[in-house]
Scaffold this motif. Structure first.
Motif, short mmCIF file in Angstrom:
data_model
loop_
_atom_site.label_atom_id
_atom_site.label_comp_id
_atom_site.label_asym_id
_atom_site.label_seq_id
_atom_site.Cartn_x
_atom_site.Cartn_y
_atom_site.Cartn_z
N THR A 1 19.80 36.26 89.75
CA THR A 1 21.21 36.53 90.04
C THR A 1 21.41 38.02 90.30
OG1 THR A 1 21.85 37.02 87.76
CG2 THR A 1 21.89 34.68 88.42
N ASP A 2 22.55 38.35 90.88
CA ASP A 2 22.86 39.77 91.08
C ASP A 2 23.02 40.49 89.75
OD1 ASP A 2 25.28 38.36 90.65
OD2 ASP A 2 26.44 39.79 91.79
N ASP A 3 23.43 39.77 88.70
CA ASP A 3 23.56 40.38 87.37
C ASP A 3 22.18 40.79 86.83
OD1 ASP A 3 26.47 39.80 87.07
OD2 ASP A 3 25.73 37.74 87.17
N GLU A 4 21.18 39.96 87.06
CA GLU A 4 19.82 40.28 86.63
C GLU A 4 19.29 41.48 87.42
OE1 GLU A 4 15.39 38.22 86.21
OE2 GLU A 4 17.09 36.98 86.85
N ALA A 5 19.55 41.51 88.72
CA ALA A 5 19.12 42.66 89.54
C ALA A 5 19.79 43.94 89.05
CB ALA A 5 19.46 42.40 91.02
N ASP A 6 21.07 43.86 88.71
CA ASP A 6 21.78 45.04 88.18
C ASP A 6 21.16 45.51 86.86
OD1 ASP A 6 23.48 45.06 90.35
OD2 ASP A 6 25.20 44.25 89.27
N ASN B 1 28.51 36.32 83.14
CA ASN B 1 27.08 36.10 83.34
C ASN B 1 26.42 37.46 83.16
OD1 ASN B 1 27.37 33.35 84.05
ND2 ASN B 1 27.89 33.93 86.13
N THR B 2 25.79 37.64 82.03
CA THR B 2 25.21 38.94 81.69
C THR B 2 23.75 38.99 82.11
OG1 THR B 2 26.73 39.40 79.88
CG2 THR B 2 24.54 40.38 79.71
N GLY B 3 23.42 40.01 82.89
CA GLY B 3 22.03 40.25 83.24
C GLY B 3 21.38 41.11 82.17
N TRP B 4 20.11 40.87 81.92
CA TRP B 4 19.38 41.68 80.93
C TRP B 4 17.99 42.00 81.47
CZ3 TRP B 4 14.79 39.79 79.16
CH2 TRP B 4 14.59 38.41 79.26
N ALA B 5 17.47 43.13 81.04
CA ALA B 5 16.10 43.53 81.35
C ALA B 5 15.55 44.27 80.14
CB ALA B 5 16.06 44.41 82.59
N LEU B 6 14.30 44.04 79.86
CA LEU B 6 13.65 44.65 78.70
C LEU B 6 12.32 45.23 79.13
CD1 LEU B 6 13.54 45.04 75.56
CD2 LEU B 6 12.35 42.85 75.48
N VAL C 1 21.18 47.00 95.73
CA VAL C 1 20.39 46.89 94.49
C VAL C 1 19.39 45.74 94.61
CG1 VAL C 1 20.51 46.33 92.02
CG2 VAL C 1 22.12 47.97 93.02
N GLN C 2 19.84 44.62 95.13
CA GLN C 2 18.94 43.48 95.30
C GLN C 2 17.81 43.81 96.27
OE1 GLN C 2 21.40 40.08 96.30
NE2 GLN C 2 22.75 40.50 94.58
#
Length: 175
Positions: free
Chosen positions: A151-156, A14-19, A138-139
């Protein structure tokens, strides 16, 4: 569509991404809690069905990455270095390291020149202002800044994007 900016990827099944665009003067954690910077675009994606082959997993990642990069056209990318659990199987090792290779290949293909990777512990320390905060730290920091995540992945990934701003500012100062 938001052309430009930096894509931050917390690579995993489950990959988190941010742009987002990087600020010229990134905020320290205490400043960010008070000033509440705008929320970057962010989300998460799962590559492949549970238990899929390494090839299917890499194919799903490449297709998603290609579509995302075509639509958003970031000028930078930062990925979190994969962390492998002590007890893991060879397919997990291939999947996690393969994800990094897939996205580095895509960065090359899309002529993304500013490409960096980061150690998770360094990102968390930069984002939270202290070492070893773990996923909960982080959250909590995301929430203190007014940033939502699923998700925690998105927060990361949001923390990684913030770190990219600090890294780019440090590189500019050294140039």
């Amino acid at each position: 569509m938001m052309a430009g900016g930096v894509l931050a990827l917390d690579l995993a099944t489950n990959t988190g991404w941010a742009l987002g665009r990087l600020p010229l003067q990134p905020l320290l954690p205490i400043e960010a809690r008070v000033q509440k910077p705008p929320q970057p675009m962010s989300g998460w994606v799962r590559f492949g069905a549970p238990g899929c082959s390494v090839g299917a997993f890499a194919d799903a990642a490449e297709r998603w990455g290609r579509a995302f990069l075509t639509e958003h056209q970031p000028t930078g990318m930062i990925i979190e270095k994969p962390i492998l659990p002590q007890e893991t199987n060879p397919d997990t090792v291939l999947k996690l390291n393969g994800l990094a290779a897939v996205f580095l290949m895509l960065a090359h293909r899309f002529s993304i020149r500013w490409v960096r990777n980061a150690q998770p512990s360094t990102v968390k320390k930069s984002f939270c202002g202290r070492g070893g905060p773990g996923k909960e730290g982080v959250q909590a920091e995301c929430l203190a800044r007014g940033w939502r995540f699923a998700t925690d992945d998105e927060a990361d990934a949001l923390a990684l994007l913030d770190y990219a701003g600090h890294l780019a500012a440090k590189e500019r100062a050294a140039a």
